[in-house]
Design an enzyme around this catalytic site. Structure first.
Site, PDB file in Angstrom:
ATOM      1  N   THR A  44       0.869  -1.186   0.000  1.00 23.43           N
ATOM      2  CA  THR A  44       0.000   0.000   0.000  1.00 23.43           C
ATOM      3  C   THR A  44       0.903   1.233   0.000  1.00 23.43           C
ATOM      4  O   THR A  44       1.380   1.650  -1.037  1.00 23.43           O
ATOM      5  CB  THR A  44      -0.981  -0.008   1.193  1.00 23.43           C
ATOM      6  OG1 THR A  44      -0.250  -0.249   2.406  1.00 23.43           O
ATOM      7  CG2 THR A  44      -2.041  -1.075   1.021  1.00 23.43           C
ATOM      8  N   THR A  69       0.150  -6.460  13.493  1.00 18.70           N
ATOM      9  CA  THR A  69      -0.115  -5.223  12.752  1.00 18.70           C
ATOM     10  C   THR A  69       0.375  -5.099  11.327  1.00 18.70           C
ATOM     11  O   THR A  69       1.190  -4.249  11.039  1.00 18.70           O
ATOM     12  CB  THR A  69       0.444  -4.069  13.566  1.00 18.70           C
ATOM     13  OG1 THR A  69       1.779  -4.345  13.881  1.00 18.70           O
ATOM     14  CG2 THR A  69      -0.334  -3.893  14.816  1.00 18.70           C
TER      15      THR A  69
END
Length: 409
Positions: free
Chosen positions: A156, A193
């Protein structure tokens, strides 16, 4: 620029027997970018995973948990970037399930044998039609050597793909451990995460995979933080294809089990540290080591208080040895009976604090010398016991704000 991190050489990423990967450009959010990855797993593969503890978890996380709990043999993984399919309610769940069903039909397996993963913008409708249209191209691209391309296909805000590989010998057979991950922001440990996928062709009792993936997460992805935000989509999957040809590992405490565990831990740590090195706007990689705790839990309290502190992180960005900010973070970490008069602190080789106060030999220019480095270790000794822990973080720069302010544009 990433901190001492380079894109992986695809030739250094060992194929894992029983795993093939295919990548496509589906236009999930932007045209002309790799944004769809399919991973095909051969029969007999065992899979285990850990997921975000954020209660507002994304639709694909919910579907993954359901499919793993159902106990069906996992035969495929589908990953899209550009859209997180989080905060999308019942419609998001339906679209995640539709993605699984579409891939299952193309592969001739059951929808419950497909695990979906998404990453990207939260609270936007998943364009499942684009994903479905891209699946045939991803399947046609399946190759055992496509780990590097797959690492690109899950990025991303990452500036570089993240992948690592290790080989070991078990019972005279070569065993490969290879993995990829993505992540650069919204990184705080409360599982792992980010998205991470590690595969091995080791032969291992399937029941050992869940404790191994949990232990690997605790030694790697659960020790990194960039900004203190726990994502809605965090997932870490461990895959064992059982194809290396050695006698099955039936105990993680055996010599063979320990060797495999060490390789999985190492690959996981490399992937986790790569996330920190590529943290949004990061210019420095910082290890925070807490020694002398009564247990690891209180060491983690102190470590994360330092690693999450915006004041500490901005001081590192500025190379400003305003090191009282570190002591303040230790003080509010939540160790209620902490004796500040025992605290020792080092910045790399520089002894900054002794017995809770500034060391008489400490000079600010020495602290600044260390803080100008691209890699720094902060060591704090609580002098309360024998426990220790280390977490990894980065500094907080102007670019972090810019990246996140402009993320949806």
């Amino acid at each position: 620029m990433p901190v001492n991190l380079q894109a992986p050489n695809p030739l250094d990423l060992a194929p894992v027997a029983g795993v093939t990967l295919g990548i496509a450009e589906a236009g999930v959010r932007k045209a002309n970018r790799k944004d769809l990855v399919v991973v095909r797993l051969e029969e007999g593969t065992a899979v285990a995973g850990v997921f975000t503890q954020n209660r507002f978890c994304a639709a694909p996380v919910q579907v993954c948990r359901e499919h793993l709990a159902a106990g069906s043999a996992v035969r495929a993984i589908v990953i899209n970037t550009g859209n997180a399919n989080a905060g999308t309610g019942a419609d998001g769940l339906a679209r995640a399930r539709r993605t699984c069903a579409s891939l299952a039909t193309l592969m001739g397996v059951a929808p419950e044998q497909v695990l979906p993963f998404s990453t990207g913008v939260i609270m936007e409708t998943l364009p499942v039609e684009r994903i479905e249209a891209g699946l045939p191209a991803a399947l046609a691209d399946l190759q055992p050597s496509h780990w590097g391309r797959a690492a690109e296909g899950i990025m991303t805000t990452d500036t570089l793909p993240k992948a690592a590989s290790r080989q070991l010998t078990i019972g005279g057979k070569t065993v490969n451990v290879t993995g990829i991950s993505k992540g650069a922001g919204m990184i705080r440990p409360n599982m792992a995460t980010m998205l991470g996928f590690v595969a091995t062709d080791a032969v291992i009792a399937p029941g050992l995979l869940q404790p191994l993936v949990k232990a690997a997460a605790d030694q790697s992805f659960n020790r990194v933080t960039i900004d203190g935000d726990t994502s809605t989509n965090d997932s870490f999957l461990l895959i064992a294809t059982q194809r290396a040809g050695h006698a099955a590992i039936t105990s993680l405490s055996s010599e063979e089990g320990q060797a495999l565990q060490a390789a999985v831990f190492e690959v996981s740590r490399l992937l986790a540290q790569a996330i920190v090195r590529d943290g949004e706007g990061a210019t420095k990689f910082i290890a925070v080591q807490i020694d002398g705790g009564r247990d690891e839990a209180e060491c983690k309290l102190a470590a994360y208080a330092i690693a999450h502190s915006p004041l500490v992180k901005t001081a590192f960005f500025a190379s400003d040895p305003n090191l009282g900010r570190i002591l303040a973070a230790v003080g509010y970490a939540g160790i209620t009976d902490l004796d500040q008069s025992l605290i020792e602190m080092h910045l790399d080789d520089v002894h900054v604090v002794t017995q809770g106060g500034r060391h008489t030999a400490y000079r600010e220019e020495d602290g600044q010398r260390v803080m100008k480095q691209s890699e720094i270790t902060v060591r704090v000794d609580l002098k309360r016991g024998a426990a220790t822990t280390t977490v990894w973080t980065c500094d907080l720069s102007h670019d972090y704000v810019s990246i996140n302010a402009d993320y949806r544009s």
